[in-house]
Design an enzyme around this catalytic site. Structure first.
Site, PDB file in Angstrom:
ATOM      1  N   TYR A 180       0.816  -1.133  -0.005  1.00 45.28           N
ATOM      2  CA  TYR A 180      -0.041  -0.063  -0.030  1.00 45.28           C
ATOM      3  C   TYR A 180       0.848   1.244  -0.185  1.00 45.28           C
ATOM      4  CZ  TYR A 180      -3.720  -3.048   1.239  1.00 45.28           C
ATOM      5  OH  TYR A 180      -4.812  -4.136   1.381  1.00 45.28           O
TER       6      TYR A 180
ATOM      7  N   GLU B 135     -20.396   1.476  20.515  1.00 43.89           N
ATOM      8  CA  GLU B 135     -21.271   1.785  19.470  1.00 43.89           C
ATOM      9  C   GLU B 135     -22.049   3.319  19.625  1.00 43.89           C
ATOM     10  OE1 GLU B 135     -23.785  -1.557  20.498  1.00 43.89           O
ATOM     11  OE2 GLU B 135     -23.040  -2.711  18.830  1.00 43.89           O
TER      12      GLU B 135
END
Ligand SMILES: [Zn+2]
Ligand SMILES: [Zn+2]
Length: 431
Positions: free
Chosen positions: A330, A406
């Site tokens: 990458y 969350e």
């Protein structure tokens, strides 16, 4: 937005009402966002195997009535296109979908119990990098923007990408393959945004950086070839173990003595070394594997050359052979400076200025960098460590104990949705 400029008055009211609509829609979709994330978390899939995940994504995008939903891009990738009712530029949003060969150790009712085969080994599978959160966030963004379609000034491309954590050995995949298969064509985006959830920041915060942000990542393999002999009579052979030990130490001098780390940091790591099978045999060869991280493409090439040259010269001095194979994975994730500057006010408005932090460079890597080679991109971080916990003590991404609060996910939805609308409404601010 400049409220002092009367000629911008009409524009100034429209975006703010759209912004309010978006925030209301995000609040409404938050329970679904969390439910999607839990379902994806319980059913993680490895790179190029995101069959169930991409099926859920494609169905969702189709149900939203997107203008196009392309499936099977780079194996399991999904690309959706939402055309706003009004003309304007194109923004691409990207979420990666793959999980990791990690056995989950978080005590959750929806913890993963999945096992599968990976490069010939039986492994546990876990969303230990939080890509389940990325998919759920982008699904929610698609819902929110599709509902606001009549007021969208341009188009939004939703890119759900497989295999960010590298495909299985011998396979192609990820962002590079998606680009080769046309993910950034018809239409070509004017900008691309992506995010990553991170244990390093508390929920409710956003981290950003302009310019080089995440490192390039390249794998290498060095095979030191000696000549096998009795462990008691090393002079009859060529010892690849002692040579390999010298190579390991020699490679450490590249970063510590040879490259200008005041310009950009770099890392050279040997992570695996294999040779021999018993105490009294000097083996024929030793194989080493490692990774190279840099934040500058010039330094990247320079370090590659030095790794090769150092290993070969040390082996030569020991009369051993040496094969060096460096594989570029990458590139450096470089956030476009103008785009980052233009979007920073949006991130600050969405999260509250005090909750947007300039973060240090990350030596991890991201194949989002390939998209940024084609269009200006901004990749930012969304905190998911519970506010009561010190992020320094939180299990990092890729840990079997990686935990996502969350409560931090809706901020990711708002950040991407608002960034999209703000860009669509004022792309010229990018000059
Ligand atoms: Zn990862
Ligand atoms: Zn990741």
């Amino acid at each position: 937005m400049n409220s002092n400029n009367p000629s911008r008055g009409a524009c100034a009211t429209a975006p703010s009402s759209l912004a309010a609509t978006i925030d209301a829609a995000v609040a409404q979709i938050e329970p679904a966002l969390i439910a999607w994330r839990r379902d994806l978390h319980e059913h993680p899939e490895l790179g190029n195997r995101e069959f169930r995940t991409s099926g859920i994504v494609a169905k969702h995008l189709a149900e939203l009535g997107l203008d196009e939903v392309r499936t099977g891009v780079a194996h399991t990738g999904v690309v959706g296109l939402l055309k706003g009712a009004l003309p304007g530029p194109v923004v691409a949003l990207r979420a990666d979908m793959d999980a990791l060969p990690v056995e989950e150790r978080v005590d959750l009712p929806f913890a993963s119990k999945v096992r599968t085969q990976w490069n010939g080994e039986d492994v546990g599978v876990m969303h230990a990098c939080g890509h389940d959160a990325h998919v759920a966030i982008l699904m929610a963004v698609a819902s929110v923007l599709a509902a606001a379609r009549s007021r969208l000034q341009g188009s939004v491309k939703f890119i759900f990408q497989p295999a960010e954590e590298l495909p299985p050995e011998g396979e192609e995949g990820g962002a590079k393959l998606m680009i080769e298969q046309g993910a950034l064509e018809n239409p070509v985006p004017d900008a691309i945004f992506g995010l990553h959830v991170t244990s390093r920041l508390p929920a409710g915060t956003i981290g950003y950086r302009s310019g080089p942000t995440m490192a390039s990542a390249d794998r290498f393999r060095i095979n030191v070839v000696g000549r096998q002999t009795h462990g008691a009579m090393p002079w009859f052979g060529v010892d690849p173990i002692v040579t390999a030990a010298q190579v390991v130490l020699g490679l450490q001098t590249i970063v510590s003595r040879q490259v200008d780390i005041a310009q950009e940091p770099a890392v050279v790591t040997i992570g695996a070394i294999k040779g021999g099978n018993r105490e009294n045999i000097i083996p024929d060869s030793v194989e080493m594997r490692g990774t190279i991280r840099t934040f500058d493409e010039g330094m990247r090439d320079d370090i590659h050359e030095r790794v090769k040259g150092t290993a070969e010269a040390i082996a030569k001095a020991a009369r051993a052979g040496c094969e060096v194979c460096i594989r570029k994975d990458y590139p450096v994730t470089v956030n476009d400076a103008q785009l980052t500057e233009a979007m920073l006010p949006t991130l600050e408005r969405v999260a509250g200025a005090a909750n947007v932090k300039l973060v240090p460079k990350v030596t991890g890597s991201e194949d989002f960098s390939f998209f940024q080679h084609v269009v200006p991109g901004l990749f930012f971080f969304v905190g998911v460590t519970p506010v009561a916990q010190d992020p320094r003590t939180a299990a990092p991404n890729h840990s079997p104990l990686f935990f996502v609060d969350e409560g931090g996910l809706a901020l990711g939805v708002r950040a991407l949705a608002h960034a999209t609308c703000d860009f669509l409404e004022a792309p010229r601010s990018l000059g």
